[in-house]
Scaffold this motif. Structure first.
Motif, PDB file in Angstrom:
ATOM      1  N   ASP A 430       0.859  -1.183   0.000  1.00  0.00           N
ATOM      2  CA  ASP A 430       0.000   0.000   0.000  1.00  0.00           C
ATOM      3  C   ASP A 430       0.900   1.239   0.000  1.00  0.00           C
ATOM      4  OD1 ASP A 430      -1.692   2.110   0.487  1.00  0.00           O
ATOM      5  OD2 ASP A 430      -2.833   1.096   2.060  1.00  0.00           O
ATOM      6  N   SER A 432       0.314   4.262   0.314  1.00  0.00           N
ATOM      7  CA  SER A 432      -0.033   5.284   1.292  1.00  0.00           C
ATOM      8  C   SER A 432       0.568   4.993   2.664  1.00  0.00           C
ATOM      9  CB  SER A 432      -1.554   5.408   1.410  1.00  0.00           C
ATOM     10  OG  SER A 432      -2.116   4.241   2.008  1.00  0.00           O
ATOM     11  N   GLY A 488      -0.291  -4.260   3.080  1.00  0.00           N
ATOM     12  CA  GLY A 488      -0.479  -4.730   1.715  1.00  0.00           C
ATOM     13  C   GLY A 488      -1.135  -6.090   1.719  1.00  0.00           C
TER      14      GLY A 488
END
Length: 604
Positions: A430, A432, A488
Motif C-alpha cells: 500500500d 499510502s 499490503g
C-alpha cells in the motif's frame, strides 16, 4: 541391444584391471578429471583482502540514517539502474533464449590462494569452487513499483555448504550465500493449513533490529502434508568421474542412492545410470522394482573414473525416465543427479544441458533433483540452476550420515510427494503506508510482475509439508508507525501436480507497526537474524568495479545481530541448529572484522 547386468558382472572382474590401467595412463590416477582441454575456463584468483574493500554502493548495508526517508532515498538512487537491468534480464524470454546471457553473467570461480590477510583459523576458499554472484536486491520506492513477485524456494544448500566450509576451517565465500536458502534451512513451527488443498499463510510486522527507522515484514507459506499414494519412477544419475575420488564423495553418493532405493515401495520403480567421460553402459539398469538385485549391484559399483560428462548422463537419464513415464503415466517422475557439478566434457552450461534433453510434457513433468557432494572442486552454480530450471530442488550432503537421514523413508516420502508445482508469490504494498521496500535474498528468484499469471517451469516445486519464508525490509511513512496496520496483501499461485489445474490464495499483510523486535517469538527473531546476517555478509561480493563496501557499517550490523542471537540462548540452546548457526555467525563476523582491520579497542 543391452545385455543383462548379471552378464556384465562376469566380465567386470577381468575388466577392472584393464580399466584401472587405462585410467592411470589417461589421468595419472583419479585425483581429478583428466580432460584438461575440455575443462572450464581458468578460474579467477580468490579476492585479496584489499580487493574485498571494494563493492557497489548498492552492496552497502543501509545503516541508521537521520530519517528513514534519507536511507530509502540513498538506497533507491544507487540501485534504480541495477534494478531496471535486472528486471529486463529476467524478462528476456525462455530458458533456451537466456542461456547465452546467463552463461556470460558474473559467474565467480575461485582458487585457493595464499594471502597474508588470512588468519590461521580461517583458510582461503577451497580450490576451483564455482558460484554465481547474483548481486543484492535493491530498495524500491512504492511510488515507482509497489509490487514484488518471486518464485517460492525450499532449497537450503547455500546454508549447509557454508556450514561445511566453516567446520572445515574455510572462510565462507560471499558469492555462495543466497539468503533465502539460509532462512529456509530452518523450521519455524508455523500453523498447519486448514485442509490439504491450500497453504497456511503467516505474516508479521516488527521494528527492524538494526534500527534506521525501518521495519521487518515476514511472510511465510506452509504447505499441507498430503498423502503419498502416487507411485514413483526414480532415475538415479550417478557421477563416476575422477573428481569424485576426493574425500568421501563416492561414499556419500552411494549411501544416498541406497537410502533412496530402500525408501521406495513395491509399486515404485528405479533405474540407475553411471557417467564419466561418457555413460558406463554396463552399469545401466533400466526401471525395475527397488528390490531387484541388479539395482543394488549397480549402486555398489559407483567409483571414480575419468572426466565429467553431465550432459551424457542426464541425456540417458531423461530418456529412461520418459520411457517409464509413458509406461506408467500415473506415477510421479524424478531424475536425481548426484555429482560435484564439475562438468568438463561436451556441454557444461546448465541451460544448454537442459536444452539437450527437453521435457515437453508439462502435464506430468520430469522433476530434476540435484544432490551436491564435496567441497573443493565443486560447481554450485551448475547444480543449483539445473534444479531450479528443471522443475526440482537442490540439496547438499556432507556426510554419509546426512545422506541416510535426508533420504530416510519418512523424509523421502515427504520430499517425493509434491503439493505444488510452479509456485510463486506476489506482494502488493500500500503506497499510502509503505514508502519503500526490498526483499531479503531471492535475487535469482525475483521475476517480472506480469509472469505471475504464467505457469513457468522455473517456478518452484514445493514438497508435502514444506514451508517457504521471505523477509522484507520496509520503510514506512511516519503516520503509519502507530498501532495495527495492513501494509499490503500477498497472493500465491501454484499448479496442482495431479490435476494440472492452477490455484491461487490471498492474505493480508498486517501487524502492529509499533511492536519492537523483541516482541516477536523466538522463531520470528531467529529467522530475521539469519536473513539479515546472510544478506549483509553477501555484500562482501564485488558487484560494480570501483565501488566501496562500508566494512565498518557491515561489521556493526554483524556484531548487533550476534548480540540479538545471544539473547535467544535460553530459549533455543537445546537446538543443534541454533549452535550451528551461532558458530557460523561468529566465523562470518570475525571475517568481516578481519577485512576491516579489526578493532583498535579505542573509542572513536
Amino acid at each position: 541391444m543391452r545385455f543383462p547386468a548379471r552378464m556384465y558382472r562376469i566380465l567386470a572382474a577381468g575388466a577392472a584391471v584393464a580399466l584401472l590401467t587405462l585410467a592411470i595412463a589417461a589421468c595419472g590416477g583419479v585425483d581429478g578429471d583428466d580432460d584438461d582441454s575440455a575443462a572450464p575456463a581458468a578460474p579467477a584468483a580468490t579476492q585479496a583482502a584489499a580487493e574485498a574493500t571494494q563493492a557497489p554502493s548498492r552492496a552497502r548495508p543501509v545503516q541508521a540514517a537521520a530519517t528513514e526517508a534519507e536511507a530509502a532515498e540513498e538506497a533507491y538512487e544507487a540501485e534504480a539502474t541495477a534494478a531496471a537491468a535486472q528486471e529486463a534480464a529476467a524478462d528476456s524470454g525462455s530458458c533456451a533464449n537466456c542461456a547465452t546471457a546467463r552463461q556470460q553473467g558474473s559467474t565467480n570461480t575461485t582458487q585457493a590462494a595464499a594471502s597474508v590477510s588470512e588468519p590461521p583459523s580461517q583458510r582461503p576458499s577451497p580450490g576451483a569452487t564455482t558460484f554465481q554472484n547474483y548481486g543484492r536486491t535493491p530498495y524500491v520506492k512504492t511510488s515507482t513499483d509497489a509490487v514484488s513477485t518471486f518464485s517460492l524456494d525450499t532449497d537450503r544448500t547455500s546454508y549447509f555448504l557454508a556450514l561445511a566450509w566453516a567446520q572445515s576451517g574455510y572462510a565462507v565465500e560471499p558469492d555462495s550465500v543466497r539468503a533465502e536458502e539460509w532462512v529456509n534451512a530452518f523450521s519455524y513451527d508455523y500453523d498447519q493449513p486448514r485442509d490439504d488443498r491450500s497453504f497456511a499463510i503467516t505474516s508479521d510486522v516488527v521494528q527492524h533490529p538494526l534500527g534506521g527507522g525501518r521495519h521487518l515484514v515476514r511472510v511465510a507459506f506452509q504447505a499441507p502434508h498430503v498423502r503419498d499414494d502416487v507411485p514413483l519412477n526414480v532415475t538415479l544419475v550417478l557421477d563416476a568421474s575422477g573428481s569424485m575420488s576426493s574425500g568421501n564423495r563416492v561414499a556419500i553418493a552411494r549411501e544416498a542412492a541406497e537410502a533412496i532405493r530402500n525408501s521406495l515401495g513395491s509399486d515404485d520403480r528405479i533405474a540407475v545410470v553411471h557417467f564419466t567421460t561418457d555413460v558406463i553402459d554396463w552399469y545401466t539398469v533400466e526401471h525395475s522394482r527397488p528390490g531387484n538385485e541388479d539395482v543394488a549391484w549397480s549402486i555398489g559399483q559407483l567409483a571414480p573414473h575419468n572426466s565429467t560428462n553431465v550432459q551424457a548422463g542426464l541425456d540417458l537419464g531423461v530418456r529412461l525416465a520418459d520411457e517409464a513415464r509413458r509406461e506408467r503415466p500415473d506415477a510421479y517422475n524424478y531424475v536425481i543427479l548426484m555429482s560435484d557439478g564439475v562438468a568438463n566434457v561436451d556441454t557444461t552450461n546448465p541451460f544448454a544441458i537442459l536444452d539437450s534433453s527437453p521435457d515437453t510434457d508439462h502435464r506430468n513433468p520430469l522433476r530434476l533433483i540435484t544432490i551436491g557432494v564435496g567441497i573443493e572442486n565443486y560447481n554450485d552454480y551448475l547444480l543449483e540452476q539445473l534444479a531450479q530450471h528443471g522443475n526440482g530442488w537442490y540439496r547438499y550432503l556432507d556426510t554419509t550420515e546426512q545422506a541416510r537421514e535426508t533420504f530416510s523413508r519418512e523424509n523421502w516420502l515427504a520430499l517425493s510427494t509434491p503439493f505444488a508445482d510452479q509456485a510463486r508469490a506476489q506482494v502488493t504494498w500500500d503506497p499510502s503506508l509503505v514508502s519503500s521496500w526490498r526483499i531479503v535474498g531471492y535475487e535469482n528468484r525475483v521475476t517480472p510482475d506480469h509472469t505471475f499469471e504464467q505457469n513457468r517451469r522455473e517456478f518452484a516445486e514445493l514438497p508435502s509439508g514444506a514451508a517457504t519464508t521471505a523477509f522484507y525490509e520496509v520503510v514506512l511513512h511516519n503516520e503509519t508507525r502507530r498501532g495495527l496496520a495492513t501494509l499490503g496483501e500477498v497472493e500465491v499461485r501454484w499448479v496442482d501436480p495431479r490435476s494440472g489445474d492452477t490455484y491461487s490464495q490471498a492474505a493480508l499483510l498486517e501487524g502492529r507497526t509499533d511492536a519492537p523486535f523483541d516482541a516477536g517469538d523466538q522463531h520470528l527473531r531467529f529467522g530475521a537474524i539469519v536473513a539479515l546476517a546472510s544478506d549483509r555478509y553477501s555484500a562482501l561480493s564485488v558487484q560494480l568495479e570501483g565501488a566501496k563496501i562500508d566494512i565498518a557499517g557491515l561489521g556493526a550490523d554483524m556484531t548487533a545481530l550476534r548480540a540479538e542471537l545471544d539473547s535467544l540462548y535460553e530459549r533455543m540452546s537445546t537446538l543443534q541448529s541454533y549452535h550451528d548457526f551461532s558458530f557460523l555467525l561468529e566465523r562470518m563476523t570475525a571475517r568481516v572484522e578481519e577485512l576491516g582491520g579489526g578493532s583498535s579497542g579505542y573509542s572513536q
